[in-house]
Design a protein around this motif. Structure first.
Motif, short mmCIF file in Angstrom:
data_model
loop_
_atom_site.label_atom_id
_atom_site.label_comp_id
_atom_site.label_asym_id
_atom_site.label_seq_id
_atom_site.Cartn_x
_atom_site.Cartn_y
_atom_site.Cartn_z
N ARG A 33 -1.16 1.99 3.97
CA ARG A 33 -0.65 0.69 3.52
C ARG A 33 -1.37 -0.49 4.15
NH1 ARG A 33 4.58 1.41 1.25
NH2 ARG A 33 4.91 -0.82 1.39
N MET B 79 -1.06 -8.52 1.67
CA MET B 79 -0.20 -8.98 2.77
C MET B 79 -0.81 -8.58 4.11
SD MET B 79 3.59 -8.03 1.60
CE MET B 79 3.04 -6.39 1.30
N ARG C 298 -3.38 4.51 -2.57
CA ARG C 298 -3.58 4.28 -1.13
C ARG C 298 -4.13 5.57 -0.51
NH1 ARG C 298 1.74 2.97 -2.35
NH2 ARG C 298 2.34 0.77 -2.19
N ALA D 115 5.57 -3.04 -4.35
CA ALA D 115 4.74 -2.02 -4.96
C ALA D 115 5.54 -0.73 -4.92
CB ALA D 115 3.44 -1.84 -4.19
N TYR E 99 8.02 -6.80 -2.67
CA TYR E 99 7.45 -8.04 -2.11
C TYR E 99 6.86 -8.91 -3.20
CZ TYR E 99 3.44 -4.76 -1.82
OH TYR E 99 2.48 -3.82 -2.08
N GLU F 223 6.11 -5.23 8.02
CA GLU F 223 5.95 -3.85 7.51
C GLU F 223 6.09 -2.82 8.62
OE1 GLU F 223 2.77 -2.96 4.69
OE2 GLU F 223 4.23 -3.63 3.23
N1 GLY Z 1 0.99 -2.87 2.29
C1 GLY Z 1 1.58 -2.94 1.02
C2 GLY Z 1 1.60 -1.69 0.27
O1 GLY Z 1 0.97 -0.72 0.63
O2 GLY Z 1 2.29 -1.65 -0.73
#
Ligand code: GLY
Length: 390
Positions: free
Chosen positions: A347, A53, A321, A278, A265, A59
């Motif tokens: 993210r 995304m 992440r 997620a 999402y 976000e």
């Molecule tokens: N930007 C989406 C996530 O980190 O889940």
């Protein structure tokens, strides 16, 4: 390694061949710098899991207005960045300017989304509140109970796997050398970073060493403690469903939801893939896909779009992440001469890929990051790191 007297083998050594390392290497090589990347499997990493995304507006988080500016600037670069990468490689990135719809199901979630809308408007962002009926007119697969939503036509998507493949090919085309090995440690000689020693025993020297190792950036060996970036792994579980031809177009844009206070999402690709994400879990290095994670994602996604239960479940994955203390990346030179960081994108790694390439190319050629990237230099954590080290 005794290298202080030897000339470096290259100009830039990038540690980490995920999308951030690759874009750094590509842009550096384009500027004429002799560049190498170390990674056992370049083109891998969190981008193999991410949904892709490009959601600077939907976000948006309170307290992250500085990051918003960087996110928006990178989103604006995406069309030309994708076109340039496609021109260089012949590969389509799945960049899709499809927009996003963020919806709410109950009164509490609706209130939260209304607040987000007010915040977005206060910052001059483009976001329109529409009724539940209008949400369903745009996306007929949405649940009848949808209470309203935010239509954000500027939040798009790209396919991160295709992006990684294209960056890899672009790097190869630009003459970047690849060392498919693990880094044993970063080589620090006297007061400078001078490259890396690999697990296989090879020593690589370079004028500039860029640490772009994603979630592992905070644990790389060899660096003095006050220079180690404060980056930690934040687990995300993601599902990939397949939309059979007979059901297409299942969704025409990214659909997000606040469900029971949490976020889910659904990102529909033109190739029939539907990515559902997620989770966000602070569980260290754990990358297990759990029944609970899959259950929560399917439950929340099903609340928004009940028809997903008909779709084949093609893949479940968990990735890490690279989280930082303020959720923003660390970009540019560090207190250790010769060492630069391109990490901590949390993210926003996919979204920030184009601008990270530009910032790092500038830092590598001039020694300084451009003015718009100054809030993101590693120096903002310097005091905290010095205190930790003593
Ligand atoms: N930007 C989406 C996530 O980190 O889940």
């Amino acid at each position: 390694m005794h290298v202080s007297g030897c000339p470096p083998q290259g100009d830039v050594l990038v540690i980490g061949g995920g999308i951030i390392g690759l874009v750094t290497a590509w842009r550096a090589a384009q500027r004429g710098l002799r560049t190498a990347v170390v990674d056992p499997a370049p083109g891998g990493g969190a981008a193999r899991v991410a949904a892709g995304m490009l959601a600077a507006v939907t976000e948006l988080q309170y307290g992250e207005q500085t990051l918003l500016d960087l996110n928006l600037a990178s989103a604006r670069r995406y069309p030309s960045f994708a076109a340039e990468l496609t021109e260089a490689t012949g590969l389509d990135l799945g960049y899709r300017p499809c927009g996003t719809l963020a919806v709410a199901l109950d009164a509490d979630d609706r209130a939260a989304l209304r607040e987000l809308h007010a915040f977005q408007l206060s910052l001059g962002l483009e976001s329109e509140w529409i009724s539940g009926r209008d949400c369903r007119r745009l996306e007929p697969m949405l649940a009848p109970g949808v209470r309203g939503g935010l239509r954000v036509d500027g939040d798009h998507q790209v396919d991160p796997r295709r992006l990684a493949n294209a960056l890899l090919l672009a790097c190869e085309g630009a003459g970047v050398a690849f060392h498919r090995d693990l880094v044993e440690r970063i080589a620090v000689d006297g007061d400078r970073a001078r490259g890396a020693v690999l697990r296989g025993g090879t020593s690589l020297t370079a004028e500039h060493t860029v640490l772009a190792a994603g979630s592992r950036s905070g644990v790389v060996a060899g660096l003095p403690e006050h220079v180690l970036p404060p980056v930690r792994p934040v687990k995300g579980q993601v599902l990939r469903l397949r939309i059979p031809r007979a059901y297409a177009p299942f969704l025409s844009r990214t659909v997000r939801g606040v469900v029971r206070g949490g976020h889910v999402y659904l990102v529909p690709r033109e190739n029939g893939e539907l990515v559902v994400g997620a989770t966000s879990e602070e569980l260290g290095w754990d990358t297990e896909v759990t029944a609970g994670g899959v259950y929560e994602l399917l439950r929340d996604a099903h609340d928004l779009v009940p028809g997903i239960t008909e779709l084949p479940l093609a893949e479940t994955l968990a990735g890490l992440r690279p989280g930082s203390p303020d959720n923003a990346p660390l970009l540019g030179p560090t207190a250790l001469p010769g060492l630069l960081l391109a990490t901590g994108h949390h993210r926003n790694g996919v979204l920030l890929t184009p601008i990270t390439g530009d910032v790092m190319a500038e830092a590598l050629t001039t020694g300084e990051v451009p003015p718009y990237a100054r809030p993101f230099t590693p120096a903002r954590f310097a005091n905290a790191l010095q205190e930790q080290a003593v």
